[in-house]
Write a protein that holds these residues in place. Structure first.
Motif, PDB file in Angstrom:
ATOM      1  N   ASP A   1      70.602  87.963  71.313  1.00  0.00           N
ATOM      2  CA  ASP A   1      69.478  87.999  70.379  1.00  0.00           C
ATOM      3  C   ASP A   1      69.931  88.670  69.069  1.00  0.00           C
ATOM      4  OD1 ASP A   1      67.014  88.438  69.180  1.00  0.00           O
ATOM      5  OD2 ASP A   1      66.579  90.215  70.422  1.00  0.00           O
ATOM      6  N   PRO A   2      69.856  87.981  67.930  1.00  0.00           N
ATOM      7  CA  PRO A   2      70.316  88.614  66.687  1.00  0.00           C
ATOM      8  C   PRO A   2      69.486  89.835  66.287  1.00  0.00           C
ATOM      9  CG  PRO A   2      69.553  86.355  66.273  1.00  0.00           C
ATOM     10  CD  PRO A   2      69.460  86.584  67.749  1.00  0.00           C
TER      11      PRO A   2
ATOM     12  N   HIS B   1      74.881  78.981  72.184  1.00  0.00           N
ATOM     13  CA  HIS B   1      74.231  80.274  71.921  1.00  0.00           C
ATOM     14  C   HIS B   1      73.002  80.427  72.804  1.00  0.00           C
ATOM     15  CE1 HIS B   1      72.436  83.689  69.891  1.00  0.00           C
ATOM     16  NE2 HIS B   1      73.475  83.769  69.063  1.00  0.00           N
ATOM     17  N   VAL B   2      72.847  81.617  73.383  1.00  0.00           N
ATOM     18  CA  VAL B   2      71.731  81.858  74.305  1.00  0.00           C
ATOM     19  C   VAL B   2      70.373  81.614  73.627  1.00  0.00           C
ATOM     20  CG1 VAL B   2      71.711  84.374  73.845  1.00  0.00           C
ATOM     21  CG2 VAL B   2      70.847  83.500  76.032  1.00  0.00           C
ATOM     22  N   CYS B   3      70.260  81.879  72.333  1.00  0.00           N
ATOM     23  CA  CYS B   3      68.969  81.654  71.658  1.00  0.00           C
ATOM     24  C   CYS B   3      68.676  80.161  71.517  1.00  0.00           C
ATOM     25  CB  CYS B   3      68.941  82.344  70.294  1.00  0.00           C
ATOM     26  SG  CYS B   3      68.974  84.137  70.458  1.00  0.00           S
ATOM     27  N   ASP B   4      69.711  79.378  71.229  1.00  0.00           N
ATOM     28  CA  ASP B   4      69.524  77.920  71.211  1.00  0.00           C
ATOM     29  C   ASP B   4      69.154  77.413  72.606  1.00  0.00           C
ATOM     30  OD1 ASP B   4      70.162  77.736  68.511  1.00  0.00           O
ATOM     31  OD2 ASP B   4      72.269  77.251  68.866  1.00  0.00           O
ATOM     32  N   LEU B   5      69.846  77.947  73.594  1.00  0.00           N
ATOM     33  CA  LEU B   5      69.614  77.506  74.973  1.00  0.00           C
ATOM     34  C   LEU B   5      68.156  77.747  75.386  1.00  0.00           C
ATOM     35  CD1 LEU B   5      71.685  76.949  77.674  1.00  0.00           C
ATOM     36  CD2 LEU B   5      70.580  79.078  78.277  1.00  0.00           C
ATOM     37  N   VAL B   6      67.628  78.944  75.100  1.00  0.00           N
ATOM     38  CA  VAL B   6      66.244  79.219  75.527  1.00  0.00           C
ATOM     39  C   VAL B   6      65.232  78.447  74.669  1.00  0.00           C
ATOM     40  CG1 VAL B   6      66.851  81.402  76.617  1.00  0.00           C
ATOM     41  CG2 VAL B   6      66.025  81.417  74.245  1.00  0.00           C
TER      42      VAL B   6
ATOM     43  N   ARG C   1      72.502  77.972  66.078  1.00  0.00           N
ATOM     44  CA  ARG C   1      73.323  79.205  66.096  1.00  0.00           C
ATOM     45  C   ARG C   1      74.615  79.033  66.881  1.00  0.00           C
ATOM     46  NH1 ARG C   1      70.889  83.324  63.701  1.00  0.00           N
ATOM     47  NH2 ARG C   1      72.475  84.828  64.302  1.00  0.00           N
ATOM     48  N   SER C   2      74.839  77.840  67.443  1.00  0.00           N
ATOM     49  CA  SER C   2      75.955  77.674  68.378  1.00  0.00           C
ATOM     50  C   SER C   2      77.316  77.417  67.727  1.00  0.00           C
ATOM     51  CB  SER C   2      75.627  76.577  69.395  1.00  0.00           C
ATOM     52  OG  SER C   2      74.517  76.958  70.153  1.00  0.00           O
ATOM     53  N   LYS C   3      77.574  78.035  66.581  1.00  0.00           N
ATOM     54  CA  LYS C   3      78.927  78.018  66.009  1.00  0.00           C
ATOM     55  C   LYS C   3      79.695  79.149  66.682  1.00  0.00           C
ATOM     56  CE  LYS C   3      77.665  75.255  62.460  1.00  0.00           C
ATOM     57  NZ  LYS C   3      76.434  74.857  63.163  1.00  0.00           N
TER      58      LYS C   3
ATOM     59  N   ASP D   1      77.163  87.674  66.966  1.00  0.00           N
ATOM     60  CA  ASP D   1      75.959  88.196  67.625  1.00  0.00           C
ATOM     61  C   ASP D   1      76.322  89.006  68.869  1.00  0.00           C
ATOM     62  OD1 ASP D   1      74.412  87.080  65.672  1.00  0.00           O
ATOM     63  OD2 ASP D   1      73.662  85.414  66.885  1.00  0.00           O
ATOM     64  N   ALA D   2      77.321  88.520  69.627  1.00  0.00           N
ATOM     65  CA  ALA D   2      77.756  89.250  70.827  1.00  0.00           C
ATOM     66  C   ALA D   2      78.387  90.588  70.433  1.00  0.00           C
ATOM     67  CB  ALA D   2      78.762  88.411  71.622  1.00  0.00           C
TER      68      ALA D   2
END
Ligand code: UDP
Length: 327
Positions: free
Chosen positions: A175-176, A225-230, A306-308, A315-316
């Protein structure tokens, strides 16, 4: 506000899903055993502690909240452990999910969003894996997830349980805003282990295998990216609300990165050296897992913005430096 039951809401992906559900106007109800989840990760709605194998407890929670849908993240997910302890994976993942599915149907829930995995595909020489690729898992983790997919299809036929199955590729980032992030104990995933090695929190990273049939000899994975995934999960829930029926979607970007490429990008993002050594292959690892990912984009309208790789590592890294849960 409509309740959505989120199993594994205290875990890495489940906690990000709760945040996305709340932002979309739902009340996410976390159901978690806290075996691998974190109480501090539950920030966006109520929580109920329980085990998926406990049908009476599930019945209580369904009666109390009357959720409109279930999002099912709770699972054991370590390939290495699954190779050594397959019974643990079959029992927890398959029997736990079956108990949950029966409880959901008994409570009249007809919408179910399920976390599946690209590990259900197994090894396919240099093929981009799309949703129609044969599922030939290499390990008990992938096999347990494939079995749950089969169970869902049967309960659609018997009970009208409409479901969206998401087959994840490699989930990364955090989460950013820094409210939740990736925190596993034990940690086995490449990016958090590498960030720990970079700032000396643990020994050098071991690259598992340098003799794979890939351009640089290391395994290739498709990171999302986890945010894209959710976000895709919220779209999946809306898909079911719109009555579009059961569907399987891959969640990946279609771009593969080797372990060495991830190391190079981490060096660039953090401006620090990555201490690593080269070791043997890890049992159960496929050479290359890259998603044919057009279906989610075209049908769900998903935009994995965000998945670049550099954004995921940024973010991690930010979460790694500022956020953590108490052990
Ligand atoms: N990997 C590695 N060293 C580690 C952890 C992972 O070389 O300490 C490799 C692993 O073999 C795989 C990739 O990194 O090719 C991603 O592994 P991870 O465990 O993060 O996810 P998986 O692909 O197993 O879901």
């Amino acid at each position: 506000m409509q309740n959505v039951l989120v199993t594994g809401g205290a875990g890495y992906i489940g906690s990000h899903a709760c945040k996305a559900l709340k932002a979309a106007g739902y009340n996410p109800v976390t159901f978690d055993s806290f075996v691998t989840g974190w109480r501090q990760a539950v920030k966006f709605g109520p929580v109920e502690e329980g085990d998926l194998l406990d049908r009476a407890r599930l019945d209580e929670v369904f009666a109390r909240y009357q959720p409109v849908a279930v999002m099912h993240f709770a699972a054991l997910s370590l390939v290495g452990e699954a190779m050594k302890l397959p019974g643990k994976y079959w029992r927890n993942n398959v029997l736990g999910s079956l108990t949950l599915i029966e409880a959901a149907c008994a409570a009249g829930v007809d919408k179910f969003v399920f976390s599946s995995t690209c590990a259900t595909y197994g090894e396919h020489d240099n093929v981009v894996l799309d949703e129609t690729t044969a599922q030939e898992p290499l390990n008990a983790y992938g096999a347990s997830k494939r079995a749950i997919e089969d169970i869902l299809r049967d309960f659609e036929a018997s009970d009208g349980l409409n479901h969206v199955i998401f087959r994840y590729f490699n989930v990364a980032g955090a989460d950013p805003d820094g409210e939740v992030g990736e925190f596993h104990r034990p940690e086995t995933h490449l990016i958090p282990l590498m960030l720990d090695a970079i700032d000396g929190k643990r020994d050098a990273l071991t690259v598992f295998g340098t003799d794979y049939d890939t351009p640089d000899g290391t395994c290739i994975r498709d990171y999302v990216h986890v945010c894209d995934l959710v976000d895709a999960h919220v779209l999946g829930l809306k898909w079911l609300e719109d009555g579009k029926g059961s569907r399987v979607f891959n969640l990946g970007t279609g771009s593969g990165f080797s372990v060495r490429e991830v190391i190079d990008q981490s060096r660039a993002v953090t401006n620090r050296e990555v201490p690593y050594t080269e070791g043997p292959r890890r049992a159960g690892d496929a050479t290359k897992l890259v998603s044919g990912s057009t279906r989610a984009v075209e049908e769900l309208g998903w935009t994995p913005e965000r998945s670049k790789m550099h954004t995921m590592i940024e973010d991690a890294w930010k979460w790694h430096q500022t956020g953590h849960y108490d052990e």
